[in-house]
Scaffold this active site. Structure first.
Site, PDB file in Angstrom:
ATOM      1  N   CYS A 101      29.835 -14.695 -87.628  1.00  0.00           N
ATOM      2  CA  CYS A 101      30.164 -15.620 -86.539  1.00  0.00           C
ATOM      3  C   CYS A 101      29.831 -14.969 -85.206  1.00  0.00           C
ATOM      4  O   CYS A 101      30.125 -13.789 -84.998  1.00  0.00           O
ATOM      5  CB  CYS A 101      31.649 -15.970 -86.605  1.00  0.00           C
ATOM      6  SG  CYS A 101      32.171 -17.134 -85.327  1.00  0.00           S
ATOM      7  N   HIS A 143      32.142 -24.266 -91.376  1.00  0.00           N
ATOM      8  CA  HIS A 143      32.361 -23.132 -90.469  1.00  0.00           C
ATOM      9  C   HIS A 143      32.506 -23.636 -89.026  1.00  0.00           C
ATOM     10  O   HIS A 143      33.445 -23.243 -88.319  1.00  0.00           O
ATOM     11  CB  HIS A 143      31.191 -22.144 -90.584  1.00  0.00           C
ATOM     12  CG  HIS A 143      31.297 -20.977 -89.666  1.00  0.00           C
ATOM     13  ND1 HIS A 143      31.581 -19.693 -90.102  1.00  0.00           N
ATOM     14  CD2 HIS A 143      31.198 -20.889 -88.312  1.00  0.00           C
ATOM     15  CE1 HIS A 143      31.632 -18.888 -89.058  1.00  0.00           C
ATOM     16  NE2 HIS A 143      31.396 -19.582 -87.961  1.00  0.00           N
ATOM     17  N   GLU A 144      31.569 -24.497 -88.604  1.00  0.00           N
ATOM     18  CA  GLU A 144      31.606 -24.984 -87.216  1.00  0.00           C
ATOM     19  C   GLU A 144      32.790 -25.919 -86.980  1.00  0.00           C
ATOM     20  O   GLU A 144      33.430 -25.873 -85.930  1.00  0.00           O
ATOM     21  CB  GLU A 144      30.290 -25.685 -86.850  1.00  0.00           C
ATOM     22  CG  GLU A 144      29.034 -24.841 -87.005  1.00  0.00           C
ATOM     23  CD  GLU A 144      29.093 -23.502 -86.303  1.00  0.00           C
ATOM     24  OE1 GLU A 144      29.847 -23.350 -85.331  1.00  0.00           O
ATOM     25  OE2 GLU A 144      28.385 -22.580 -86.751  1.00  0.00           O
ATOM     26  N   HIS A 147      35.949 -24.261 -86.066  1.00  0.00           N
ATOM     27  CA  HIS A 147      36.089 -23.862 -84.659  1.00  0.00           C
ATOM     28  C   HIS A 147      36.756 -24.963 -83.826  1.00  0.00           C
ATOM     29  O   HIS A 147      37.375 -24.682 -82.804  1.00  0.00           O
ATOM     30  CB  HIS A 147      34.727 -23.533 -84.044  1.00  0.00           C
ATOM     31  CG  HIS A 147      34.200 -22.177 -84.422  1.00  0.00           C
ATOM     32  ND1 HIS A 147      34.876 -21.009 -84.158  1.00  0.00           N
ATOM     33  CD2 HIS A 147      33.060 -21.804 -85.043  1.00  0.00           C
ATOM     34  CE1 HIS A 147      34.168 -19.978 -84.591  1.00  0.00           C
ATOM     35  NE2 HIS A 147      33.062 -20.429 -85.137  1.00  0.00           N
TER      36      HIS A 147
HETATM   37 ZN    ZN Z   1      31.559 -19.198 -85.882  1.00  0.00          ZN
END
Ligand code: ZN
Length: 183
Positions: A101, A143-144, A147
């Protein structure tokens, strides 16, 4: 001209804050932010980036998968902005694979992710879109998306023994010919 934005690192409040929905996508500010995020993602050699990573607590993520020497298995896609993404369903099946990341440089870990995920989002023109992402793209999306809810990949690992440092990771992939993902 798009600008390269500073990337917030783990420890900064914005990385742990749930992002707000974007109400007016057509404003010059939001359009410029999307352009800057795409530019910053490419400049950082990332495959994706989320608005909180550039200091904006807004529900916008970029997916910019492309195969290259470092990521030979990544499918080709135009950098795409997903605004106010919403998960509809996901597969029972999940697999563990390596992630990194931009907000946690130097660390890699094996992260379990659903192999398929069905989502709705609004595109940068304000149109509602539906997509089913599989395998690498499903991983990238998850993953995004994390966030946007104040979560990072380390929160998803099964064991701290699944964490390695970048230098050892590079040795590991050379030895095992594993694929690499930097999200
Ligand atoms: Zn990330």
């Amino acid at each position: 001209m798009p600008q390269c934005l500073d990337i917030a690192q783990l420890g900064s409040l914005v990385i742990r804050t749930k992002a707000q929905k974007v109400s007016d996508i057509q404003t010059p500010e939001i359009q410029a932010l999307i352009d800057d995020m795409i530019f910053t993602c490419s400049d950082s050699r990332g495959m994706g980036i989320a608005a909180p990573q550039v200091g904006h607590s807004l529900s916008i993520l970029i997916m910019a998968s492309a195969p290259n020497k470092r990521y030979p298995y990544a499918p080709m896609m135009e950098p795409t902005a997903l605004i106010n993404p919403h998960v509809i369903s996901f597969s029972d099946e999940s697999v563990k694979d390596w992630e990194g990341c931009l907000s946690l440089p130097g660390i890699r870990a094996l992260v379990p992710r659903h192999t398929q995920i069905e989502v709705n989002y609004v595109d940068r023109h304000g149109q509602m879109q539906h997509a089913v992402f599989k395998d690498f793209l499903a991983r990238l999306f998850q993953h995004e998306y994390d966030h946007l809810i104040g979560t990072v990949f380390l929160d998803r690992i099964e064991s701290t023994k699944d964490i390695v440092m970048e230098k050892e990771y590079q040795r590991l992939i050379r030895e095992k010919d594993e694929r690499e993902t930097l999200l």
